[in-house]
Scaffold this motif. Structure first.
Motif, PDB file in Angstrom:
ATOM      1  N   UNK B 294       0.842  -1.079   0.048  1.00 55.35           N
ATOM      2  CA  UNK B 294       0.027  -0.068   0.033  1.00 55.35           C
ATOM      3  C   UNK B 294       0.986   1.300  -0.094  1.00 55.35           C
ATOM      4  N   UNK B 295       2.048   1.126   0.759  1.00 55.83           N
ATOM      5  CA  UNK B 295       2.855   2.313   0.678  1.00 55.83           C
ATOM      6  C   UNK B 295       3.414   2.754  -0.497  1.00 55.83           C
ATOM      7  N   UNK B 296       3.626   1.815  -1.358  1.00 56.69           N
ATOM      8  CA  UNK B 296       4.242   1.940  -2.977  1.00 56.69           C
ATOM      9  C   UNK B 296       3.100   2.769  -3.759  1.00 56.69           C
ATOM     10  N   UNK B 297       1.705   2.776  -3.392  1.00 50.94           N
ATOM     11  CA  UNK B 297       0.625   3.329  -4.192  1.00 50.94           C
ATOM     12  C   UNK B 297       0.664   5.092  -3.994  1.00 50.94           C
ATOM     13  N   UNK B 298       1.235   5.505  -2.807  1.00 48.89           N
ATOM     14  CA  UNK B 298       1.102   6.939  -2.918  1.00 48.89           C
ATOM     15  C   UNK B 298       2.341   7.754  -2.393  1.00 48.89           C
ATOM     16  N   UNK B 299       2.459   8.728  -2.673  1.00 51.42           N
ATOM     17  CA  UNK B 299       3.622   9.674  -2.130  1.00 51.42           C
ATOM     18  C   UNK B 299       3.719  10.217  -0.672  1.00 51.42           C
ATOM     19  N   UNK B 300       2.326  10.242  -0.555  1.00 50.81           N
ATOM     20  CA  UNK B 300       2.051  10.976   0.779  1.00 50.81           C
ATOM     21  C   UNK B 300       1.384   9.958   1.583  1.00 50.81           C
ATOM     22  N   UNK B 301       1.705   9.962   2.889  1.00 49.08           N
ATOM     23  CA  UNK B 301       1.211   8.981   3.816  1.00 49.08           C
ATOM     24  C   UNK B 301       0.805   9.648   5.112  1.00 49.08           C
ATOM     25  N   UNK B 302      -0.347   9.617   5.467  1.00 47.90           N
ATOM     26  CA  UNK B 302      -0.779  10.333   6.886  1.00 47.90           C
ATOM     27  C   UNK B 302      -1.107   9.042   7.735  1.00 47.90           C
ATOM     28  N   UNK B 303      -0.541   9.039   8.960  1.00 48.01           N
ATOM     29  CA  UNK B 303      -0.959   8.072  10.034  1.00 48.01           C
ATOM     30  C   UNK B 303      -1.856   8.595  10.957  1.00 48.01           C
ATOM     31  N   UNK B 304      -3.087   7.997  11.209  1.00 48.96           N
ATOM     32  CA  UNK B 304      -3.967   8.635  12.013  1.00 48.96           C
ATOM     33  C   UNK B 304      -4.280   7.697  13.234  1.00 48.96           C
ATOM     34  N   UNK B 305      -3.662   8.004  14.602  1.00 50.10           N
ATOM     35  CA  UNK B 305      -3.784   7.023  15.744  1.00 50.10           C
ATOM     36  C   UNK B 305      -4.022   8.191  16.797  1.00 50.10           C
ATOM     37  N   UNK B 306      -4.363   7.405  17.920  1.00 50.37           N
ATOM     38  CA  UNK B 306      -4.339   8.280  19.210  1.00 50.37           C
ATOM     39  C   UNK B 306      -3.397   8.105  20.032  1.00 50.37           C
ATOM     40  N   UNK B 307      -2.809   9.231  20.769  1.00 55.52           N
ATOM     41  CA  UNK B 307      -2.096   9.312  21.931  1.00 55.52           C
ATOM     42  C   UNK B 307      -0.477   9.397  21.113  1.00 55.52           C
ATOM     43  N   UNK B 308       0.392   8.220  21.452  1.00 55.67           N
ATOM     44  CA  UNK B 308       1.679   8.164  20.887  1.00 55.67           C
ATOM     45  C   UNK B 308       1.858   7.591  19.603  1.00 55.67           C
TER      46      UNK B 308
END
Lengths: 376, 649
Positions: B294-308
């Motif tokens: 999946x990382x190969x599909x896009x140049x921009x990656x946003x990771x959405x998670x809480x706290x750390x």
């Protein structure tokens, strides 16, 4: 308009934090915020009210002492050293049994008993028993119980708080035994002009006690520990004339503590006190110790009669034979006055050391002629 | 109805609380033993299992603390049963020492550690993260993103645990545990297991050998091997899903309830055609092929998670180690400041992050909406966090405050975890006495430490409080420490007869257990006496006796003193809705502002049932709120608050 500072915070700043609090109890028992624990005045919670009686009655907030003198006493009786003097006697209780239980001559107990049996007062407020859990003021309405409280303790009891707590009705006319600071508080209470406050009128008799100082209880307890004693085990304490010791009596015997050790336990507030004879009482009583051989004076009291009410009671005591009287030897009054003047001077030095200015005498007014005299 | 909801038949669609969905999953997996220590937001898992324990032949236990809970559950696993231990986030810290060794020894019957966490600390005094334990102790981590998953994933977690012979961690969050959603139920297993513990086999045989963590290095290597099997299973797990265009402008990687926020945020901004969402259910170890693909599909990656930034870090490590991933990727997440490192997320926060990345302007709400919101907010009565009417803690802190004030040496209270924590969180509740608050039991440990500072000039008297449940959980060692090291402390047990804050779960001091069986109660006073402390017991509603006991203890130097203040919580089942006293203010006696009390009852004591009647300018009792404890009658200097014994009909 700036909000008026609360009486409680002023008391804290001007009295408690300056170590001027005598533990007299004048600010306690009027509200739920002020309390006394052991011999310390404690502010439990903050109160933001201005014009509190706590501050109005405190003997260590600025007072108009000349006005108090004028309201309570005859100007012609005034002395600079020991306040108003109508009469000066050596006395002791006629009742030998009472004398044996009393601190010195039993004069205070005999006079209170007389006032009560004559119906001049309905009840008396005295400081609790020496072995009590906490120093406290007690309301006694049976004359025969008074002798149980005839011993002196040398640390503060919040007797004035007991006056505040006494019900307004019921024991209407009250007699009270007061140290000099308490007598000032009571004089302020008697002359107070506060809306809705009438309790001062129930104070019929203030018997003052001569007082050089009181002990700070925590330091004194440490000293007692050193002598393997505890405050609750004490049955009596006295300063025998001319020996320079504090005599501590317990059921198991007595111990003499050198005065320089005792001195380190003296309450700081007492070192700033200019009154050693309870100048604002109706009459003042102390141990007889001047003008003659101390041993020969043992068991007698000196009495300064100050007000009309005091005079009336003392002459009734003579009439009824409740007290035995003795002319004081002429040097006695002179020596008493000298000692009292000495105390005033020392206290003023201490006060100036605290305030760092002879113009600021904390609770005293530099324009009071009596104060001015000893300032020099 | 409520009793049987958890046992609904297969294929039925049931509205479950997230925690009930987890419980149902465990039942479908054939769990035999479930343990836990109460803690929001985790408590309902054990509570709902306890209700069906008899019918499903379960052993359910409220353990003394989370470490013991995990140990009890592990014993069942060693005996071949399926078991689970349930706790809140910081509970995992308590359990972690055993957990370190458990992941080394391995397990047999499927065992799941459920950690329900509290991002934003809605009902915690920490924002603890237990996901890092998964990485640190090398155990698989699963994170459900909706209610069906919560059920299905829990069931699968047991199978996974059994497949790899190690404990599996399932992490929920408040918005999952305490929200509700529809779940299609599955079947219960037909067979039940018998417990048997074998230990005579070879040392490296986790099914027949001894359950120990040694030889350490060899067992550690074994644990690493198990992870390879885990990764292989995770690569094809249906709990990992991608939705979005084949070549998105931005790949959003997320897990847990954050997935819901992400979906909503993408919709809000109309970015469905530009943003692809990779929802991961298996968050440690990450399945490398799936994620790299999946990382190969896009140049921009946003990771959405809480706290750390746990997920972000692991994705970045994976990307850095993949030679097929050419550079030029831009990662957005916590490290670049796109999302905060603290607090809960919500769709708005995620939408703001997306808008920033896409340089979009998010339309603000119309001013009429904001105006309406302001008006509505003004209708809400201002309420502060405070002790309930009739709460014994208010009376206790009143006495503690006064004793400290009388003592005059500026004593203070080291706090602990329970409703009484409110004395630190809103200091007026504790009358400004409690300046420290940390983990369960740490008040006593801190007090023990403060008491040893006198050689360095520290002279203040030290007090500490703990609740009855906390006492058993973690206080006893600290108390022994205090006694053994001659720490002069006044230790106060605020014994309100149950684990009140989390919903009156029983604890070892109660004669009933989670299964409502009669069990022996362990007496706090006897424990303290056995330790060697001087022990006194008072009713905190008796202000005079409590005050005297406290001033006595403060005056007594040199030893450990224990005061047990026992009075049941006002909301406890035996007290709730029942008033001991009918309270009223005698309007002739109450002088209002003419009294020197300066509104002591409403200004300082501040029970929510005491109100200031603005018309009459006197104190009054709010009869609806009043719990009838009668304490306020003792604080009114005019005795104007009257308590009348309620007549029992």
């Amino acid at each position: 308009m700036r909000k008026k500072r609360s009486s409680q915070s002023r008391l804290k700043k001007d009295v408690l934090e300056k170590s001027l609090c005598t533990g007299c109890g004048a600010c306690v028992g009027l509200c739920p915020y002020q309390a006394v624990y052991k011999d310390r005045t404690v502010q439990l919670f903050d109160c933001d009210l201005p014009d509190g009686k706590c501050r109005a009655f405190c003997p260590r907030t600025p007072s108009d002492l000349p006005l108090l003198r004028e309201s309570l006493f005859d100007a012609s009786d005034a002395t600079d050293e020991i306040g108003p003097v109508k009469e000066y006697w050596l006395t002791r209780a006629k009742d030998e049994g009472l004398r044996s239980r009393a601190q010195h001559g039993g004069t205070v107990t005999a006079l209170l008993g007389l006032a009560m049996s004559e119906g001049w007062i309905d009840a008396a407020i005295v400081s609790g028993r020496l072995d009590g859990r906490e120093p406290e003021g007690l309301l006694i309405d049976r004359a025969e119980e008074l002798a149980d409280y005839a011993q002196s303790r040398f640390w503060a009891a919040p007797t004035v708080a007991a006056f505040h707590r006494a019900p307004e009705s019921g024991a209407g006319r009250l007699g009270i035994v007061a140290t000099p600071c308490q007598a000032i508080a009571l004089a302020k209470i008697r002359t107070a002009k506060i809306d809705g406050y009438r309790k001062g009128g129930s104070l019929s008799l203030v018997i003052g006690l001569f007082c050089g100082w009181t002990l700070a209880l925590d330091r004194f307890q440490n000293l007692l520990e050193k002598y393997q004693l505890s405050a609750s085990a004490l049955t009596g304490m006295d300063i025998p004339a001319g020996k320079n010791v504090l005599e501590l009596r317990t059921a198991g015997g007595s111990a003499n503590v050198p005065m320089d050790e005792v001195d380190s336990c003296v309450r700081e507030a007492c070192r700033c006190c200019v009154d050693s004879t309870a100048e604002f009482a109706d009459l003042s009583v102390g141990a007889a110790r001047f003008g003659a051989n101390p041993e020969e004076m043992r068991g007698w009291n000196q009495v300064i009669v100050r007000s009309g009410a005091g005079q009336k009671l003392v002459s009734l005591a003579r009439q009824r034979g409740v007290l035995e009287f003795r002319e004081a030897p002429p040097p006695a009054l002179v020596e008493l006055k000298n000692a009292a003047a000495e105390k005033k001077k020392k206290a003023l030095v201490r006060i100036i050391a605290k305030s760092r200015s002879p113009k600021n005498l904390l609770y005293l007014n530099p324009d009071d002629p009596v104060v001015r005299k000893y300032l020099k | 109805m409520h009793m049987t909801k958890l046992l609904s038949p297969a294929k039925s669609k049931v509205l479950f609380l997230g925690n009930e969905a987890i419980a149902r999953g465990a039942l479908e997996a054939g769990v035999s033993v479930a343990t836990g220590y109460p803690g929001t937001p985790s408590s309902e898992v054990i509570e709902s299992l306890a209700r069906v324990a008899q019918e499903r032949n379960l052993y359910v236990e409220w353990s003394v603390n989370e470490k013991v809970a995990l140990e009890v559950a592990a014993a069942a696993s060693f005996a071949g049963l399926r078991s689970m231990a349930v706790m809140k986030q910081n509970g995992v810290n308590v359990a972690s020492d055993f957990l370190l060794h458990l992941t080394a020894s391995g397990t047999r019957g499927g065992i799941v550690l459920v950690s329900c966490e509290d991002p934003g600390a809605l009902s915690s005094v920490n924002e603890g993260e237990s996901r890092y334990f998964a990485g640190m102790l090398e155990m698989p981590l699963l994170e459900p993103a909706d209610f069906q998953e919560a059920k299905d994933m829990t069931k699968w977690a047991f199978e996974l645990s059994e497949a790899i012979g190690n404990v599996v961690m399932l992490r929920s969050v408040t918005r999952m545990s305490h929200a509700s959603g529809n779940v299609v139920c599955g079947k219960f297993p037909a067979k039940t297991r018998k417990a048997a513990f074998e230990y005579g086999g070879p040392i490296m045989d986790s099914q027949t050998g001894p359950m120990i963590s040694t030889p350490v290095v060899a067992k550690h290597l074994l644990r690493r091997q198990k992870l390879k099997a885990v990764c292989a299973l995770f690569e094809k797990s249906p709990f990992n899903r991608y939705t979005g265009p084949a070549r998105p402008d931005l790949l959003l990687i997320t897990a847990s309830a954050c997935w819901l926020y992400a979906v909503e945020a993408v919709e809000m901004l109309g970015l469905q055609k530009r943003v692809g969402i990779l929802k991961l259910g298996t968050t440690w170890p990450l399945p490398p092929r799936l994620v790299s693909g999946h990382l190969r599909k896009a140049g921009k990656i946003l990771i959405v998670e809480e706290v750390m930034a746990f997920l972000e870090e692991n994705v970045k490590v994976l990307a850095a180690g993949d030679p097929k991933l050419s550079g030029g990727k831009t990662f957005f997440g916590k490290y670049d400041g796109t999302l905060p490192f603290a607090g809960e997320l919500n769709p708005d926060i995620v939408a703001d992050a997306l808008a920033k990345i896409f340089r979009m302007k998010r339309g603000s709400l119309p001013s009429s909406y904001l105006e309406e919101a302001r008006k509505t907010a003004a209708l809400l009565p201002p309420r502060e966090q405070t002790f309930c009417a009739g709460c014994p803690h208010r009376a206790s802190f009143w006495s503690i405050h006064n004793a400290i004030a009388l003592d005059g040496r500026e004593g203070f209270v080291c706090g602990d975890i329970g409703c009484y924590s409110m004395a630190a969180l809103t200091p007026a509740n504790g009358y400004w006495t409690m300046p420290t608050l940390h983990s369960m039991g740490s008040g006593t440990g801190l007090a023990s430490g403060f008491a040893k500072l006198s050689p360095f000039g520290f002279q203040k008297p030290v007090l500490t409080v703990c609740g009855d449940s906390t006492f058993y959980h973690a206080v006893i060692p600290a108390l022994i420490n205090a006694q053994h090291n001659r720490a002069d402390i006044t230790f106060i047990v605020l014994d309100n007869q149950g684990t009140a804050m989390t919903g009156f779960q029983p604890h070892p001091g109660i004669e009933v257990n989670a299964l409502k069986e009669s069990v022996p109660a362990v007496d706090i006073a006897s424990i303290c006496r056995a330790i060697g402390a001087r022990v006194a017991l008072c009713d905190p509603f008796d202000l005079a006796a409590t005050g005297a006991a406290l001033t006595d203890f403060l005056a007594e130097k040199g030893s450990l003193k224990v005061l047990i203040l026992r009075q049941a919580c006002a909301l406890s089942p035996e007290k709730k809705g029942k008033k001991t006293f009918e309270m009223k203010v005698d309007e002739d006696l109450c002088l209002g502002d003419a009294c020197g009390c300066n509104r002591l009852c409403t200004r300082i004591f501040r029970c929510p049932a005491l109100v200031w009647d603005r018309k009459k300018k006197k104190a009054a009792i709010d009869e609806v709120v009043c719990a009838g404890c009668g304490v306020c009658a003792s604080i009114c200097p005019r005795k104007a608050i009257i308590k009348m014994q309620k007549t029992v009909l």
